[in-house]
Enzyme design. Structure first.
Site, PDB file in Angstrom:
ATOM      1  N   TYR A   1      -2.076  -1.053  10.645  1.00  0.00           N
ATOM      2  CA  TYR A   1      -2.018  -1.539   9.168  1.00  0.00           C
ATOM      3  C   TYR A   1      -0.890  -1.128   8.277  1.00  0.00           C
ATOM      4  CZ  TYR A   1      -4.162  -1.288   4.422  1.00  0.00           C
ATOM      5  OH  TYR A   1      -4.229  -1.551   2.965  1.00  0.00           O
TER       6      TYR A   1
ATOM      7  N   SER B   1       0.652  -1.080  -0.042  1.00  0.00           N
ATOM      8  CA  SER B   1       0.009   0.227  -0.058  1.00  0.00           C
ATOM      9  C   SER B   1       0.759   1.324   0.063  1.00  0.00           C
ATOM     10  CB  SER B   1      -0.773   0.001   1.305  1.00  0.00           C
ATOM     11  OG  SER B   1      -1.537   1.209   1.674  1.00  0.00           O
TER      12      SER B   1
HETATM   13  P1  NAD Z   1     -11.690  -5.772   0.030  1.00  0.00           P
HETATM   14  O1  NAD Z   1     -12.316  -5.808   1.260  1.00  0.00           O
HETATM   15  O2  NAD Z   1     -12.465  -5.897  -0.964  1.00  0.00           O
HETATM   16  O3  NAD Z   1     -10.527  -7.115   0.073  1.00  0.00           O
HETATM   17  C1  NAD Z   1     -10.184  -7.589   1.290  1.00  0.00           C
HETATM   18  C2  NAD Z   1     -10.270  -8.827   1.345  1.00  0.00           C
HETATM   19  O4  NAD Z   1      -9.578  -9.555   2.480  1.00  0.00           O
HETATM   20  C3  NAD Z   1     -11.810  -9.384   1.612  1.00  0.00           C
HETATM   21  O5  NAD Z   1     -12.559  -9.009   0.428  1.00  0.00           O
HETATM   22  C4  NAD Z   1     -11.880 -10.639   2.114  1.00  0.00           C
HETATM   23  O6  NAD Z   1     -12.152 -11.739   1.597  1.00  0.00           O
HETATM   24  C5  NAD Z   1     -10.221 -10.844   2.566  1.00  0.00           C
HETATM   25  N1  NAD Z   1     -10.172 -10.915   4.176  1.00  0.00           N
HETATM   26  C6  NAD Z   1      -9.913  -9.865   4.992  1.00  0.00           C
HETATM   27  N2  NAD Z   1      -9.799 -10.562   6.337  1.00  0.00           N
HETATM   28  C7  NAD Z   1      -9.514 -11.781   5.862  1.00  0.00           C
HETATM   29  C8  NAD Z   1      -9.442 -13.128   6.857  1.00  0.00           C
HETATM   30  N3  NAD Z   1      -9.457 -12.905   8.400  1.00  0.00           N
HETATM   31  N4  NAD Z   1      -9.711 -14.485   6.259  1.00  0.00           N
HETATM   32  C9  NAD Z   1      -9.740 -14.709   4.880  1.00  0.00           C
HETATM   33  N5  NAD Z   1      -9.906 -13.384   4.120  1.00  0.00           N
HETATM   34  C10 NAD Z   1      -9.768 -12.126   4.775  1.00  0.00           C
HETATM   35  O7  NAD Z   1     -10.625  -4.604  -0.032  1.00  0.00           O
HETATM   36  P2  NAD Z   1      -9.610  -4.080  -0.836  1.00  0.00           P
HETATM   37  O8  NAD Z   1      -9.181  -2.894  -0.679  1.00  0.00           O
HETATM   38  O9  NAD Z   1      -9.469  -4.626  -2.470  1.00  0.00           O
HETATM   39  O10 NAD Z   1      -8.259  -5.002  -0.356  1.00  0.00           O
HETATM   40  C11 NAD Z   1      -7.330  -5.717  -0.808  1.00  0.00           C
HETATM   41  C12 NAD Z   1      -5.799  -5.535  -0.612  1.00  0.00           C
HETATM   42  O11 NAD Z   1      -5.600  -4.020  -1.100  1.00  0.00           O
HETATM   43  C13 NAD Z   1      -5.767  -5.599   1.023  1.00  0.00           C
HETATM   44  O12 NAD Z   1      -4.463  -6.132   1.198  1.00  0.00           O
HETATM   45  C14 NAD Z   1      -5.761  -3.917   1.247  1.00  0.00           C
HETATM   46  O13 NAD Z   1      -4.793  -3.823   2.352  1.00  0.00           O
HETATM   47  C15 NAD Z   1      -5.119  -3.398   0.085  1.00  0.00           C
HETATM   48  N6  NAD Z   1      -4.869  -1.952  -0.405  1.00  0.00           N
HETATM   49  C16 NAD Z   1      -6.234  -1.697  -0.377  1.00  0.00           C
HETATM   50  C17 NAD Z   1      -6.371  -0.032  -0.426  1.00  0.00           C
HETATM   51  C18 NAD Z   1      -7.645   0.475  -0.833  1.00  0.00           C
HETATM   52  O14 NAD Z   1      -7.712   1.816  -0.731  1.00  0.00           O
HETATM   53  N7  NAD Z   1      -8.778   0.041  -1.061  1.00  0.00           N
HETATM   54  C19 NAD Z   1      -5.232   0.764  -0.723  1.00  0.00           C
HETATM   55  C20 NAD Z   1      -4.047   0.106  -0.473  1.00  0.00           C
HETATM   56  C21 NAD Z   1      -3.832  -1.174  -0.396  1.00  0.00           C
END
Ligand code: NAD
Ligand code: MG
Length: 298
Positions: free
Chosen positions: A203, A190
């Site tokens: 985080y 991230s």
């Molecule tokens: P999202 O909520 O769609 O995806 C995160 C997924 O993590 C969930 O759908 C879930 O299936 C899984 N998850 C969480 N806890 C879990 C557990 N205990 N067991 C199994 N699965 C679990 O959100 P996203 O933003 O697409 O996140 C995906 C990745 O992107 C993450 O690593 C997040 O940190 C990273 N990220 C997101 C952003 C943002 O702004 N959305 C920015 C930087 C990084």
């Protein structure tokens, strides 16, 4: 304006009608209840055979960045095993159907990433169900904001590290028994890894760890022909943000602080994962590909 990978457009004007309101869901949240719904490239992603015959395992594949990546991988010719939480079955089934519509195999393998036994079984089940494994995307993640370290409880700190860091370690370690030369590993870090918010101490720390894990492991595995890279998203509209990833008062302006002036959509991340998964990035190793709307990075 509908975005796709190939049409010449002004990126600052994409998603001009995106206007999220305050909204809250319990963790892990559902894309099905997100308003507006996120764009995972359902209507737009066009594959060109870049992952033909490949076998991918993606964690957090039911929604957000993982779901967009799963759709893109399938349309590029890969079969996909999906990890997600049991509560996310509705989102997962929708994405699995889109994978099958692309003519690819979709395996749905729900479970909890905080559990090492699940992480190991996930790899075994993916290998068995797909007939092998040559792409691993460690993308599942937990983000819950906290304004005061004195109220950050041990359980949250532990859950965030288990989900974001330990699961990556457990799954990658188990996958190495199967990954052959040419295989690729992609971890989701991230912008928070280098530009941390004061309310995301736990985080952001996990994301810095993921970045460094990626760069260290990349050097270890390069001689074996396995490439390890990371993608570092900026603010992307996904269920993570409305499950206390952000305070409610920040949702309406989500992403507007970026140079480009808007939030990103999961569909805008998928091509980065496709690039790093495919042989066209054969000399890209230990790299963090920032997809963040213009925030400077080290
Ligand atoms: P999202 O909520 O769609 O995806 C995160 C997924 O993590 C969930 O759908 C879930 O299936 C899984 N998850 C969480 N806890 C879990 C557990 N205990 N067991 C199994 N699965 C679990 O959100 P996203 O933003 O697409 O996140 C995906 C990745 O992107 C993450 O690593 C997040 O940190 C990273 N990220 C997101 C952003 C943002 O702004 N959305 C920015 C930087 C990084
Ligand atoms: Mg989800």
């Amino acid at each position: 304006m509908t975005r796709d990978q190939y049409t010449f457009t002004n990126p600052a004007e994409l998603y001009a009608d995106f206007d999220p309101k305050r909204q809250k869901q319990p963790e892990p949240g559902l894309d099905a209840e997100l308003s507006p719904r996120a764009d995972h490239g359902e209507k737009t992603y066009r594959g060109t055979g870049r992952l033909a015959g490949r076998k991918a395992l993606i964690t957090g594949a039911d929604s957000g960045i993982g779901a967009a990546t799963a759709i893109a991988f399938a349309r590029e010719g890969a079969d996909v095993a999906m990890s997600y939480l049991p509560e996310e079955e509705e989102d997962a089934q929708r994405i699995a159907q889109l994978i099958r519509d692309a003519g690819a195999t979709a395996l749905t393998l729900p479970g909890d990433l905080r559990d090492p036994a699940y992480c190991r079984a996930l790899v075994e089940d993916a290998v068995e169900g797909l007939g092998g494994l040559d792409i691993l995307v460690n993308n599942g993640g937990k983000q819950v904001y906290n304004e005061d370290l004195e109220t950050l409880d041990d359980q949250q700190f532990d859950d965030t590290f288990k989900t974001n860091v330990y699961a990556m370690f457990w799954i990658t370690k188990a996958a190495l028994a199967y990954l052959t030369p040419g295989s690729t590993i992609i971890n989701t870090t991230s912008v928070q890894a280098y530009n941390p918010s004061e309310i995301l101490v736990d985080y952001a720390s996990t994301k810095a760890t993921i970045n460094t894990f990626t760069k260290a492991l990349a050097q270890q595995l390069a001689p074996k022909g396995i490439r390890v890279n990371a993608v570092a998203p900026g603010p992307i509209w996904t269920p993570l943000q409305v499950t206390e990833g952000q305070p409610q008062e920040k949702i309406a302006q989500f992403g507007e602080q970026t140079s480009i002036g808007r939030a990103g959509q999961p569909a805008e991340l998928a091509p980065a994962y496709v690039f790093l998964a495919s042989p066209e990035s054969s000399y890209v190793i230990g790299e963090t590909l920032n997809v963040n709307g213009g925030t400077p990075t080290p």
